[in-house]
Design a protein around this motif. Structure first.
Motif, PDB file in Angstrom:
ATOM      1  N   VAL A 202       0.851  -1.187   0.000  1.00  0.00           N
ATOM      2  CA  VAL A 202       0.000   0.000   0.000  1.00  0.00           C
ATOM      3  C   VAL A 202       0.884   1.233   0.000  1.00  0.00           C
ATOM      4  N   SER A 203       0.411   2.270  -0.659  1.00  0.00           N
ATOM      5  CA  SER A 203       1.171   3.517  -0.704  1.00  0.00           C
ATOM      6  C   SER A 203       1.147   4.221   0.647  1.00  0.00           C
ATOM      7  N   ARG A 204       0.087   3.978   1.419  1.00  0.00           N
ATOM      8  CA  ARG A 204      -0.045   4.555   2.756  1.00  0.00           C
ATOM      9  C   ARG A 204      -1.040   3.711   3.534  1.00  0.00           C
ATOM     10  N   GLU A 205      -0.901   3.706   4.847  1.00  0.00           N
ATOM     11  CA  GLU A 205      -1.766   2.866   5.684  1.00  0.00           C
ATOM     12  C   GLU A 205      -3.206   3.360   5.685  1.00  0.00           C
ATOM     13  N   GLU A 206      -3.432   4.615   5.329  1.00  0.00           N
ATOM     14  CA  GLU A 206      -4.799   5.137   5.243  1.00  0.00           C
ATOM     15  C   GLU A 206      -5.663   4.326   4.279  1.00  0.00           C
ATOM     16  N   VAL A 207      -5.035   3.732   3.258  1.00  0.00           N
ATOM     17  CA  VAL A 207      -5.785   2.923   2.287  1.00  0.00           C
ATOM     18  C   VAL A 207      -6.435   1.729   2.974  1.00  0.00           C
ATOM     19  N   VAL A 208      -5.717   1.101   3.896  1.00  0.00           N
ATOM     20  CA  VAL A 208      -6.264  -0.061   4.602  1.00  0.00           C
ATOM     21  C   VAL A 208      -7.430   0.364   5.494  1.00  0.00           C
ATOM     22  N   TYR A 209      -7.267   1.466   6.196  1.00  0.00           N
ATOM     23  CA  TYR A 209      -8.343   1.957   7.064  1.00  0.00           C
ATOM     24  C   TYR A 209      -9.592   2.290   6.241  1.00  0.00           C
ATOM     25  N   GLU A 210      -9.407   2.986   5.121  1.00  0.00           N
ATOM     26  CA  GLU A 210     -10.546   3.360   4.285  1.00  0.00           C
ATOM     27  C   GLU A 210     -11.246   2.138   3.708  1.00  0.00           C
ATOM     28  N   ALA A 211     -10.489   1.076   3.418  1.00  0.00           N
ATOM     29  CA  ALA A 211     -11.103  -0.155   2.920  1.00  0.00           C
ATOM     30  C   ALA A 211     -12.013  -0.767   3.977  1.00  0.00           C
ATOM     31  N   VAL A 212     -11.569  -0.780   5.218  1.00  0.00           N
ATOM     32  CA  VAL A 212     -12.401  -1.325   6.301  1.00  0.00           C
ATOM     33  C   VAL A 212     -13.670  -0.496   6.469  1.00  0.00           C
ATOM     34  N   ILE A 213     -13.554   0.818   6.416  1.00  0.00           N
ATOM     35  CA  ILE A 213     -14.723   1.681   6.582  1.00  0.00           C
ATOM     36  C   ILE A 213     -15.695   1.503   5.413  1.00  0.00           C
ATOM     37  N   ARG A 214     -15.185   1.386   4.181  1.00  0.00           N
ATOM     38  CA  ARG A 214     -16.066   1.165   3.026  1.00  0.00           C
ATOM     39  C   ARG A 214     -16.823  -0.150   3.168  1.00  0.00           C
TER      40      ARG A 214
END
Length: 595
Positions: A202-214
């Motif tokens: 991942v380019s940044r860990e925010e991507v993982v968090y946003e995936a969980v929220i989606r």
């Protein structure tokens, strides 16, 4: 897309497209004889009866013997048997084996692929195993939900090859997979398998968090209660503090049912970001990726302008590149090791006194090769330079070294927030060579307080907890002795003018000498990477200073030149460290990253 996420069972029963596919074995005798006629029975004579728990079927013994290793061995041991009983196998799975044996054709679908694979593996039919793997590989690359379904099924059935293929594909394509429409229909266990991996790219860990929220917002009434279980798999401390304050702290999905655990999480992250950076390195496991290059890292050396530069050698591209500059003052003879995916630079000395006496330090600097940031690690209990580091299991050890005129026999082991003294060696050594294999740690050679060679070696057995002298009459310790371990073997290079490579089997305690002549210069160091031994040395070429790297293949017992770098400033370190994966810096406004 192969599977409709909302009507998966209905689509599984449908035979259309790549959902169900018929494979033809062109090497099968029936196909090669009549390839234009599908499903022809060739000329096999049905001379045996097979009984399953669902019924009976006729089959040809010759046909089964020619395609199944299991039936071949069974008919060889019982040549007169004409009735076989397999009550533990479904009739449809055994029928697929019989049909393939007679015709050379096999039909695989999403409904039966795992059962067909298990039947092919049990009855040792290589072609059926192969086409099942090919079919599952197609599913892995189809959609997010399909790849999760394959990975989960492979894990339940211990199909390690398919499981690894699915995992690697998901890790490398995580950002595209989570934007696939089918991602929203994955189950909670499938989502956890996706986000928990250390190797997610991942380019940044925010991507993982946003995936969980989606995923949660797809069905908040049902999925919101899973957030306390999912968020711990997100490396929240790796998220920028600004993003945390703007998005995570006041997340709208949080209500009274999960407010308590969410509040505890926010407090922990806040304390993490507000704490001293010296205690952060051990708190969060970093994410890496399979496609990042492996590299040999080095810090310091002999050139004054490059002492604080962290450099890495990309083994694949055979190129050097700079990571950045250490934040601490210039240090000579620091020890280097890779521990918990971070580069540790331990000890060293600097010269400030008028008499030129080196002043040893207990500094420990930790470098993150993925974010290119330095941390201040816990200081050593005893200041030392010219020591050596060894990683054994989950522990990092500092061995020997020197502090002023005193050569040290003491060793230290790194804890979570501090170092502690370990078992003392029998002989004091500075600049020793250390390697570990099969639960034993070896310390070879080194110098004494008069800078004379210590012509001995010793071994620490972790089962007994003591150091003992390691002696072998076949070779002797010389200046420049270097050691590295690969797969339970200790590789020891000795000599200055004539260099020899000795190979010691730790388990059997047998020693042998390599017949291959090392391709190497002077002042060499060695490091093991992916089952190969890399030797770095200095040499002169056309009156220019060169850093030469050569590679030794233990299986072929052969050396090969790898690369040569002509430079006047490239440092030469006394120790090297192999990084499993590194991230090359593309651009930074400030090359001297602050703490």
């Amino acid at each position: 897309m192969l599977l409709n996420p909302e009507k998966q069972s209905a689509r599984v029963e449908t035979v259309s497209g790549v959902l169900s596919r018929t494979f033809r074995d062109d090497t099968h005798p029936a196909v090669s004889a009549t390839s234009h006629v599908p499903y022809i029975k060739h000329t096999w004579l049905n001379d045996i009866v097979i009984q399953t728990k669902d019924g009976l079927m006729d089959a040809s013994k010759d046909a089964l013997k020619s395609t199944s290793g299991y039936f071949k061995d069974l008919c060889k041991s019982h040549p007169s048997m004409n009735r076989f009983m397999f009550t533990f196998v479904k009739q449809e799975n055994l029928k697929s084996i019989v049909d393939y044996a007679h015709s050379g054709y096999v039909t695989i679908s999403t409904e039966n692929v795992f059962e067909r694979y298990e039947a092919g593996r049990f009855f040792r039919v290589p072609y059926i195993e192969k086409v099942c793997i090919d079919f599952l590989t197609t599913l892995i690359h189809s959609s997010c939900k399909d790849s999760c379904w394959v990975r989960q099924g492979a894990q339940r059935r211990s199909m390690s090859e398919i499981y690894y293929r699915a995992k690697v594909y998901q890790d490398l394509h995580f950002e595209s997979l989570v934007h696939d429409p089918t991602f929203l229909y994955t189950t909670k266990p499938q989502l956890i398998e996706l986000i928990r991996s250390d190797d997610v790219k991942v380019s940044r860990e925010e991507v993982v968090y946003e995936a969980v929220i989606r995923w949660t917002r797809k069905d908040p009434g049902t999925r919101k209660r899973h957030l306390p279980e999912l968020i711990p798999f997100v490396r929240v401390p790796l998220i920028s503090f600004d993003y945390f304050m703007r998005h995570i702290r006041d997340e709208q999905l949080v209500d009274d049912t999960i407010s308590a655990p969410w509040k505890l999480l926010c407090e922990w992250v806040y304390i993490y970001h507000m704490s001293d950076v010296s205690i952060r390195a051990d708190k969060v496991v970093l994410r890496t990726s399979y496609d990042l290059p492996k590299a040999i890292c080095t810090v310091g050396g002999t050139h004054a302008d490059r002492l604080n530069i962290v450099e890495a050698y990309d083994i694949e591209s055979r190129e050097w590149f700079d990571f950045g500059r250490r934040a601490r003052p210039t240090m000579h003879r620091s020890a280097v090791a890779v521990y918990k995916k971070l580069l540790w630079v331990v000890g060293g000395f600097y010269v400030e006194r008028k008499d030129g006496e080196p002043i040893a330090t207990n500094n420990v600097d930790i470098f993150n090769p993925y974010t290119h940031i330095w941390y201040i690690g816990p200081p050593l209990r005893r200041a030392r330079h010219s020591c050596c580091l060894a990683v054994v299991g989950e522990n990092l050890y500092a061995i020997g070294g020197r502090c002023g005129p005193t050569v040290l026999e003491s060793t230290e082991v790194a804890g979570q927030n501090e170092w502690s003294f370990f078992s003392d060696m029998k002989h004091a050594r500075s600049l020793p060579s250390v390697a570990a294999a099969c639960g034993k740690m070896y310390a070879l050679g080194g110098l004494d307080h008069r800078d004379h060679l210590v012509p001995s070696a010793e071994v620490f057995d972790f089962e007994n907890g003591i150091w003992s002298v390691w002696f072998n009459s076949q070779f002797r310790i010389q200046r420049g002795t270097r050691a590295a371990a690969i797969d339970g073997f200790l590789y020891v290079m000795t000599g200055v003018c004539t260099v020899q490579l000795w190979i010691f089997n730790v388990a059997s305690e047998r020693l042998g000498q390599s017949e291959a002549k090392p391709i190497i210069g002077t002042n060499y160091c060695i490091v093991a990477v992916d089952g190969f031994l890399y030797a770095m040395s200095s040499t002169l070429k056309n009156d220019q200073h060169c850093i030469m790297i050569s590679r030794y293949n233990p299986k072929a017992d052969a050396w090969s030149p790898w690369s040569e770098t002509v430079t006047s400033k490239r440092p030469f370190a006394l120790s090297l460290a192999a990084m499993d994966r590194v991230s090359k810096p593309v651009w930074r406004s400030n090359p001297d990253l602050p703490l």
